[in-house]
Design an enzyme around this catalytic site. Sequence first.
Site, mmCIF file in Angstrom:
data_model
loop_
_atom_site.group_PDB
_atom_site.id
_atom_site.type_symbol
_atom_site.label_atom_id
_atom_site.label_comp_id
_atom_site.label_asym_id
_atom_site.label_seq_id
_atom_site.Cartn_x
_atom_site.Cartn_y
_atom_site.Cartn_z
ATOM 1 N N ASP A 87 0.864 -1.182 0.000
ATOM 2 C CA ASP A 87 0.000 0.000 0.000
ATOM 3 C C ASP A 87 0.902 1.234 0.000
ATOM 4 O O ASP A 87 1.812 1.335 0.820
ATOM 5 C CB ASP A 87 -0.891 -0.012 1.253
ATOM 6 C CG ASP A 87 -2.003 1.020 1.195
ATOM 7 O OD1 ASP A 87 -1.724 2.197 0.857
ATOM 8 O OD2 ASP A 87 -3.139 0.669 1.511
ATOM 9 N N ILE A 88 0.656 2.162 -0.916
ATOM 10 C CA ILE A 88 1.523 3.355 -1.001
ATOM 11 C C ILE A 88 1.245 4.352 0.129
ATOM 12 O O ILE A 88 2.039 5.250 0.365
ATOM 13 C CB ILE A 88 1.439 4.062 -2.371
ATOM 14 C CG1 ILE A 88 0.031 4.580 -2.647
ATOM 15 C CG2 ILE A 88 1.940 3.147 -3.470
ATOM 16 C CD1 ILE A 88 -0.073 5.427 -3.907
ATOM 17 N N ASN A 142 -12.896 -3.743 3.444
ATOM 18 C CA ASN A 142 -13.915 -2.697 3.386
ATOM 19 C C ASN A 142 -14.712 -2.981 2.123
ATOM 20 O O ASN A 142 -14.262 -2.684 1.026
ATOM 21 C CB ASN A 142 -13.277 -1.300 3.315
ATOM 22 C CG ASN A 142 -12.472 -0.977 4.545
ATOM 23 O OD1 ASN A 142 -12.744 -1.474 5.625
ATOM 24 N ND2 ASN A 142 -11.464 -0.137 4.384
ATOM 25 N N GLN A 197 -14.895 1.762 1.565
ATOM 26 C CA GLN A 197 -14.042 1.267 0.482
ATOM 27 C C GLN A 197 -13.750 2.453 -0.430
ATOM 28 O O GLN A 197 -14.651 2.999 -1.050
ATOM 29 C CB GLN A 197 -14.751 0.154 -0.284
ATOM 30 C CG GLN A 197 -13.930 -0.429 -1.410
ATOM 31 C CD GLN A 197 -14.709 -1.495 -2.192
ATOM 32 O OE1 GLN A 197 -15.905 -1.645 -2.037
ATOM 33 N NE2 GLN A 197 -13.994 -2.210 -3.029
ATOM 34 N N HIS A 246 -10.612 -5.696 -2.392
ATOM 35 C CA HIS A 246 -9.236 -5.866 -1.910
ATOM 36 C C HIS A 246 -9.233 -6.118 -0.405
ATOM 37 O O HIS A 246 -10.117 -5.687 0.315
ATOM 38 C CB HIS A 246 -8.347 -4.670 -2.255
ATOM 39 C CG HIS A 246 -8.809 -3.351 -1.730
ATOM 40 N ND1 HIS A 246 -9.872 -2.650 -2.266
ATOM 41 C CD2 HIS A 246 -8.346 -2.577 -0.723
ATOM 42 C CE1 HIS A 246 -10.031 -1.509 -1.620
ATOM 43 N NE2 HIS A 246 -9.119 -1.449 -0.663
ATOM 44 N N HIS A 292 -6.822 -5.779 2.996
ATOM 45 C CA HIS A 292 -5.657 -5.167 3.626
ATOM 46 C C HIS A 292 -5.060 -6.172 4.617
ATOM 47 O O HIS A 292 -5.798 -6.772 5.395
ATOM 48 C CB HIS A 292 -6.054 -3.928 4.431
ATOM 49 C CG HIS A 292 -6.598 -2.798 3.632
ATOM 50 N ND1 HIS A 292 -5.840 -1.722 3.269
ATOM 51 C CD2 HIS A 292 -7.844 -2.576 3.142
ATOM 52 C CE1 HIS A 292 -6.584 -0.871 2.588
ATOM 53 N NE2 HIS A 292 -7.817 -1.369 2.498
#
Length: 152
Positions: A31-32, A88, A95, A101, A103
Amino acid sequence: MSKPCIFCQIAANEAPHALVYEDAECSAFMDIHPLGRGHVLVIPKQHAVQITELDGTFQDRLFQVARRVLKAQRQLGWGLQGTHILLNDGKAANQTVPHAHIHVIPRESRDSLKSMGRLLLHVTGLFGPRQKSAVLQQQAKALRHEIDRFQE
């Protein structure tokens, strides 16, 4: 014309990302805007906004990959005190990217205050500080090495 899905672009290797794991069905990458060191996203390569748009076998596969990432994180000493595995699922569940996706967020003792501030930024869509690409690539490489060491 709608904006292309960033996660579909990542799955197709059309957008920069720090790859952790990839197979024919799934991709996992850093994750950026991490909520903690080693925060990874696991996505289906097939576009689906919510997880229920995927069949049960595919849903199971996403969670298998998330477990492999979690095991690699723990091997590196990340999230030994705990981990959030977070889905989410839909806009009402905060979301922010309309592509299913999961996490996988390693937690450390006493990181709650810092993490809560970043989480608040995430759910508002502001996301907070962006991690340096070199750091993400280094973390991804370490995770890939650990994942390669064990078979599921």
